[in-house]
Every structure is written in structure tokens, then in C-alpha cells.
Write an enzyme that holds these catalytic residues in place. Structure first.
Site, PDB file in Angstrom:
ATOM      1  N   GLU A 159     -95.107  45.733  60.172  1.00  0.00           N
ATOM      2  CA  GLU A 159     -95.432  46.334  61.262  1.00  0.00           C
ATOM      3  C   GLU A 159     -96.810  47.024  61.694  1.00  0.00           C
ATOM      4  O   GLU A 159     -96.783  48.314  62.520  1.00  0.00           O
ATOM      5  CB  GLU A 159     -94.193  47.207  62.076  1.00  0.00           C
ATOM      6  CG  GLU A 159     -93.117  46.152  62.201  1.00  0.00           C
ATOM      7  CD  GLU A 159     -92.034  46.788  62.885  1.00  0.00           C
ATOM      8  OE1 GLU A 159     -91.896  48.006  63.116  1.00  0.00           O
ATOM      9  OE2 GLU A 159     -90.727  46.282  62.986  1.00  0.00           O
ATOM     10  N   GLU A 235     -88.312  40.086  61.248  1.00  0.00           N
ATOM     11  CA  GLU A 235     -87.160  41.212  61.578  1.00  0.00           C
ATOM     12  C   GLU A 235     -86.992  41.218  62.868  1.00  0.00           C
ATOM     13  O   GLU A 235     -87.466  41.008  64.019  1.00  0.00           O
ATOM     14  CB  GLU A 235     -88.011  42.514  61.342  1.00  0.00           C
ATOM     15  CG  GLU A 235     -87.012  43.734  61.270  1.00  0.00           C
ATOM     16  CD  GLU A 235     -87.513  45.180  60.868  1.00  0.00           C
ATOM     17  OE1 GLU A 235     -88.389  45.246  59.976  1.00  0.00           O
ATOM     18  OE2 GLU A 235     -87.579  46.228  61.683  1.00  0.00           O
TER      19      GLU A 235
END
Length: 637
Positions: A159, A235
Site C-alpha cells: 500500500e 488484500e
């Protein structure tokens, strides 16, 4: 704080025309790992999580490659540039246990953070891409050399921004190291800008095999489809594991493919095995957070997972006949190409399937009759499993009548149904786990373990820094075996963690207690250590943690603060403490007052503490520095 932050992800891989479906579960939080449970209990927990013939059949186990995480830290395989150790932490153990139970599991590594030396002290891993790539590749090579584990996919940086030059160099370094079969996932963030970059840069496109997006909300973008790459929700879930969390999981497992052609959905995280009051409490597919009692809870998402994983295997493909039901809900169909068929149907309502992210637009689901037509060898289907308000993963062969390959199901709201030709599915069971219990009010650890099975001491939850078992060969005897904080440089962080290192332990509800620990500073003049109580925050919030912190320093001073940052000073003065000598600290809190002993004598007393009212005990250091701890003890009222 930097190991290839094994993002424990377990996937089930189904290859379709564009990619492979997976069910991933992350064990990112290295706080109270299940390895601390009694051995018999560990067997039961792993069976629920891994065994294909009982509950789940995970086929991808994706690890956080590079440690130092948002809710706790894990030890790295390379704390320093000249340091390599492939036996730290519990992740190696878990990967091997998973492989032992299901050899088809695919292993994935995703960097979440990096050791500071990778960036030469800067909080950025791409200025020296050759160093970063070598660090990642060393972890993959070490997995094979020391544990016979084959890592099959590797990510870039969880991320965070990607760097095209680094991705290309990572591909080159993998190939040069004989790891040409290891595939790259990018960029474990949003669909853009990685999709646009792949379309504009042919060399980058050749380097990347999978586009991984986090929390995509079951949709993708047109450009991602144009790349013809595998599309993964790399995710997802990250939701409290109650019935609503199970509904979230059921909905996205189906609709990530139905809406977005994502053939892998990775759950963060696998098992909630960390103190409940840390961030993301009970975010795992099941809960096992009390190694001291042996208690664990098999939560709703476990059974939702079983609806898919018990009735498919690697190599199965999605059929084109997938979609939405007329009155809400969805269905997917998969086959092994050998006459077997599995259909998974979900009818999750909006309020019963809200995930923690992203926001869920309004929609309606009502009870309905759905008719399915089976053709060819599929028309022999007879087996059905159902989960809902009245039953959990129940075999119900009489829910419909099959006539000329056609059948009609009455579908209630908030239900999951699996229709399958596979006959081996079963709910399975184990003895009831022990009753839940609070953390012991009297707790001691002298760390006297000559050959510890793991590098971490049980029950300590490192929030910043890494605390490892240590053999102090220079000690004449009383402190040969200690716990040592080993990081000497701030890592390349994923969140803004603390400038101090800290490991918490105990019961978050503790109020009145006494904490005692022997401490040993290894940094002359600037060194410092602390013991603490009523610590009220952890994980990504640790930087602002409050409590009562009793510090001693190598320059001969002490202070007592109301915060980890050391800004709110309650008391200070001379202590006579020095580096390279053992000192015993004792901190006692009762009501709104605290006092402290040094080597058995009162050093300060009557410090007033208005808040917090409760929290964990803790140990730590003033900076990223070497320091040792021994004979830790707590007595709580």
C-alpha cells in the site's frame, strides 16, 4: 525491524482464462502468535486453518516479507547489512506447518517495511534499488536453503508507491539468482497508477504477472482488463469476525470475480492471535488470542471459507455462467474439467455484509426461487452444503429435487449454499477448547531458555523495535540468558511508529499493579530504558501511547513520564545509573499514584497519574539501541 514481513496469506488458486482465484489470509500481526499455545491446541487451530480434508483448503500462503508492521513488529532475516538469520520469528514455522498439512499451498511474500540500512537511513526503499532487491531475493533464497520452502510470488511494498525501475531490477535480480519461476505482484495498493504504467511500459509489463489491488469493493477498472494480467484482490476483508464479518467475506469471495474478474481474494488476516485491545481486534477469520488459557474461537468466516475451499482444488476453472441473482445475491461455478462441478451461492443483505472498507452502496436482497440447469456430466450433482441463520456448514441433500438436470432452490436472505459433485466435504469437529480466562495476575519470565524454539519470548507483543532471546556470554552467571532489543536503526516504516522501542504484555484492563525488571543499557551516555504500566495504545497509534513510564539513563539520571514520547514529565532527578551494569527497576501504581524503586530502594514516589486508568505493562528503550532485560515480573490486583 525488518524481515521479509511475511504477510501470511493463504490462497486457494483457481486458474481461469485471466488469472487464479485465491483465498488469502494474513498473519501480519506478530503479537501473540499461536505458537505459544499448548501443542495439542496448536494442532486443532492449524487443522481449522489449513487441513483440506477437514475445514479449509488454503492453497496460497502469502507472507509479509519485510517486517516491522502497523500493529506490531516481526524480526527480520537481516537486521543489519552484514547480518543474515533465517530462523527468527514464527513465520518459517507456520509456512512449514502449512506445507506439511497441504503441500499444494502457494507461498507469497509481500514487503511491508524495510530495515533502515536498505535506504541508507532514509525512509525510502527505492534510492538504492539494487540493495532493496537483493534484500528481498535473499529472503526467498533463505526460505529454500534453510527451510526447503519455495516462494512463488513476491510483491513490491504494501500500500505504498511503487517504482518502475525497482520492479524491473527485482525481476532481473530474481532471474539472475535462478528464481525465474518466482512471479511479481504489483502494486498491492489501488488499480491505478500501476495499470496505466503497465500499458505504457512494455518492459514493466513483462516483469509483472499479477495486478494486486487492496479493498477494491468487488470492481476493477477497464485498463486492468486490457493488460490481460491476473487480477487479484490481494488484500481484502479486514473486518470484525462476527456474523456481519462472515457476510462480508461471503459476498466479496463471490462478487470479486462476478463483478471484477478477480481470481484471488486475500483475507487480512488469517487468525486474530494478538491482544484484543490492539488495533484491528478480532480481524482474523478465527480468533486464538489466549495462549495462557488455550482458548480459541472458530468464527463465522471460517465456515464461509469452507464453502469454497472444501470443494475445489488447484487447477479448477471458473465457468462463464456466473452472475447476480434476480432478487439480489450472486453465484459462481467452477469445474475441474473432469466432470466435477461446484456452485457457490450467496444471498447476503447489505447490513449483514458490510466490510470495514470500502463503503458499501445500498442494495436490496429478498428471498427468491432460483432455477439452475445442469448439463452433461454435471447433471449427476447430488451434494449441497448450506450456512445461514439456522445452520452452519450443514450438509442438506434434500433441499431440492433434480429433474432432467434442472432444479429450483428456495434461497433465503443471508445464506450461503454450495452445490457440488465433491463428496469429501465435512464440517469436522474437535474437542471444545478450554474456557476463556484473563491474563495471569501474577506473571514471571526469567528468559532462561538455552535453545528457544522461537526468537521471541511468549506473550510479549513488540510494537516498535524487536526484542529477542539473547545469550550474554560476558555475564558471570545471573544474566546469561536475557531478552535483548536488537534494532539500532529506525526502519523504513509503513506507519509513523514510535521513536522509542516498546513491547507490551498482559491485560489491558490492569489498573493497580507492580512491574519489576532487571535492565542493562549498552549505549554509553545516551542510552536509556524503561518499564511501564497502564500503556493505553499499540500498533499504528503507539507513537501517542500514554501510561506511566519509568525511565533510567546511562548518564546517571531518571524521569517518570505520562507518555511514551517522554514529553509529560511527572518526576525526574539523579539515579546514578550507568551503561554496562545491571539495575533493578520496580514500578508500583495504586489508584492515582505511582512510585519507583531502583535496586530495591525508593527513588521516587507519589507521582500523580490522572489518566489512563488502565492498560498493559511494557518494557522498552529510549531510542533504537541495544539493551537487555531480565527477570521480568508483574503482580496485578
Amino acid at each position: 525491524m525488518c524481515n521479509i514481513c511475511l504477510k501470511l496469506v493463504w490462497f486457494k488458486s483457481y486458474e481461469s482464462k485471466s488469472s487464479g482465484l485465491s483465498i488469502h489470509d494474513s498473519f501480519d500481526l506478530a503479537l501473540l502468535p499461536t505458537v505459544n499455545f499448548p501443542q495439542e491446541t496448536i494442532k486443532y487451530i492449524l487443522s481449522y486453518l489449513i487441513l483440506s480434508y477437514l475445514i479449509l483448503s488454503y492453497l496460497i500462503l502469502s507472507y509479509l516479507i519485510l517486517s516491522y508492521l502497523p500493529d506490531g513488529t516481526e524480526p527480520s532475516h537481516m537486521h543489519y547489512e552484514n547480518d543474515e538469520n533465517y530462523f527468527r520469528g514464527y513465520e518459517w514455522w507456520l509456512m512449514k506447518e502449512a506445507k506439511k498439512r497441504n503441500p499444494d499451498i502457494t507461498l507469497i511474500g509481500l514487503p511491508w517495511a524495510f530495515p533502515g540500512w536498505v535506504g541508507h537511513g532514509k525512509n525510502w526503499p527505492y534510492d538504492f534499488p539494487d540493495i532493496t532487491a537483493a534484500y528481498v531475493v535473499n529472503w526467498i533464497l533463505g526460505a529454500k536453503q534453510y527451510h526447503d520452502l519455495d516462494i512463488q510470488y513476491v510483491g513490491i511494498w504494501n500500500e505504498r508507491n511503487f517504482d518502475s525501475k525497482y520492479i524491473k531490477l527485482l525481476r532481473y535480480t530474481l532471474d539472475k539468482s535462478g528464481l525465474d519461476t518466482v512471479r511479481i505482484i504489483a502494486s498491492d495498493n489501488l488499480w491505478e497508477p500501476i495499470t496505466r504504467s503497465l500499458l505504457l511500459d512494455p518492459e514493466l509489463s513483462r516483469a509483472v504477472d499479477v495486478i494486486g489491488a487492496h479493498y477494491p469493493g468487488t470492481t476493477t477498472v477497464a485498463g486492468a482488463l486490457k493488460t490481460q494480467k491476473k487480477l487479484w484482490s490481494s488484500e481484502d476483508y479486514s473486518t470484525f469476525n462476527n456474523e456481519v464479518g462472515g457476510g462480508c467475506w461471503a459476498r466479496i469471495l463471490n462478487q470479486n470475480y462476478v463483478n471484477g474478474l478477480m481470481t484471488s481474494t486475500i483475507s487480512w488476516n488469517l487468525v486474530a492471535s494478538y491482544y484484543d485491545d490492539l488495533p484491528f481486534g478480532r480481524d482474523g477469520l478465527m480468533t486464538a488470542e489466549e495462549p495462557w488459557s488455550g482458548n480459541y474461537v472458530v468464527e463465522s468466516p471460517i465456515w464461509i471459507t469452507a464453502h469454497t475451499t472444501q470443494f475445489t482444488q488447484p487447477g479448477w476453472t471458473y465457468l462463464q455462467t456466473v452472475g447476480h441473482l434476480a432478487q439480489g445475491g450472486s453465484y459462481v461455478a467452477l469445474t475441474d474439467g473432469k466432470g466435477n462441478l461446484t456452485v457457490v451461492i450467496e444471498t447476503m443483505s447489505h447490513d449483514h455484509s458490510v466490510c470495514i472498507r470500502p463503503p458499501l452502496p445500498p442494495f436490496n436482497v429478498t428471498s427468491q426461487n432460483a432455477t439452475f440447469q445442469l448439463k452433461g456430466s454435471f447433471s449427476t450433482q447430488t451434494n449441497i452444503f448450506a450456512s445461514g441463520k439456522k445452520h452452519i456448514f450443514k450438509s442438506s441433500p434434500c433441499l431440492f429435487q433434480l429433474s432432467d438436470g434442472s432444479f429450483t432452490l428456495n434461497l433465503a436472505v443471508d445464506e450461503v449454499y454450495t452445490l457440488t459433485t465433491i463428496t469429501t466435504g465435512q464440517k469436522g469437529s474437535y474437542p471444545e477448547p478450554p474456557a476463556s480466562a484473563h491474563f495471569p495476575k501474577v506473571y514471571k519470565d526469567d528468559f532462561n531458555i538455552r535453545n528457544p524454539p522461537f526468537s521471541e519470548a511468549p506473550d510479549f507483543a513488540d510494537q516498535t523495535g524487536v526484542f529477542e532471546y539473547y545469550v550474554n556470554l560476558t555475564d558471570p552467571g545471573p544474566h546469561v540468558f536475557t531478552l535483548r532489543q536488537v534494532l539500532t536503526q529506525r526502519p523504513i516504516t509503513w506507519v509513523t511508529d514510535a521513536d522509542q522501542t516498546i513491547s507490551v504484555i498482559g491485560d489491558y484492563q490492569w489498573q493497580n499493579l507492580t512491574v519489576t525488571c532487571d535492565v542493562f543499557m549498552e549505549t554509553v551516555k545516551t542510552g536509556g530504558v524503561f518499564i511501564a504500566a497502564r500503556v493505553d495504545k499499540g500498533g499504528g497509534s503507539i507513537r501517542t501511547a500514554a501510561g506511566i513510564f519509568y525511565w533510567v539513563f546511562a548518564d546517571g539520571s531518571f524521569k517518570v513520564t505520562n507518555d511514551l514520547a517522554g514529553q509529560t514529565v511527572l518526576a525526574k532527578g539523579e539515579s546514578g545509573t550507568r551503561a554496562f551494569g545491571w539495575h533493578t527497576l520496580t514500578l508500583t501504581i495504586k489508584g492515582g499514584y505511582a512510585s519507583g524503586l531502583l535496586n530495591g530502594y525508593t527513588l521516587w514516589k507519589y507521582a500523580t497519574l490522572e489518566s489512563p486508568k488502565n492498560g498493559w505493562a511494557a518494557i522498552g528503550t529510549h531510542s533504537f539501541e541495544l539493551a537487555q532485560f531480565d527477570n521480568f515480573a508483574v503482580e496485578a490486583e
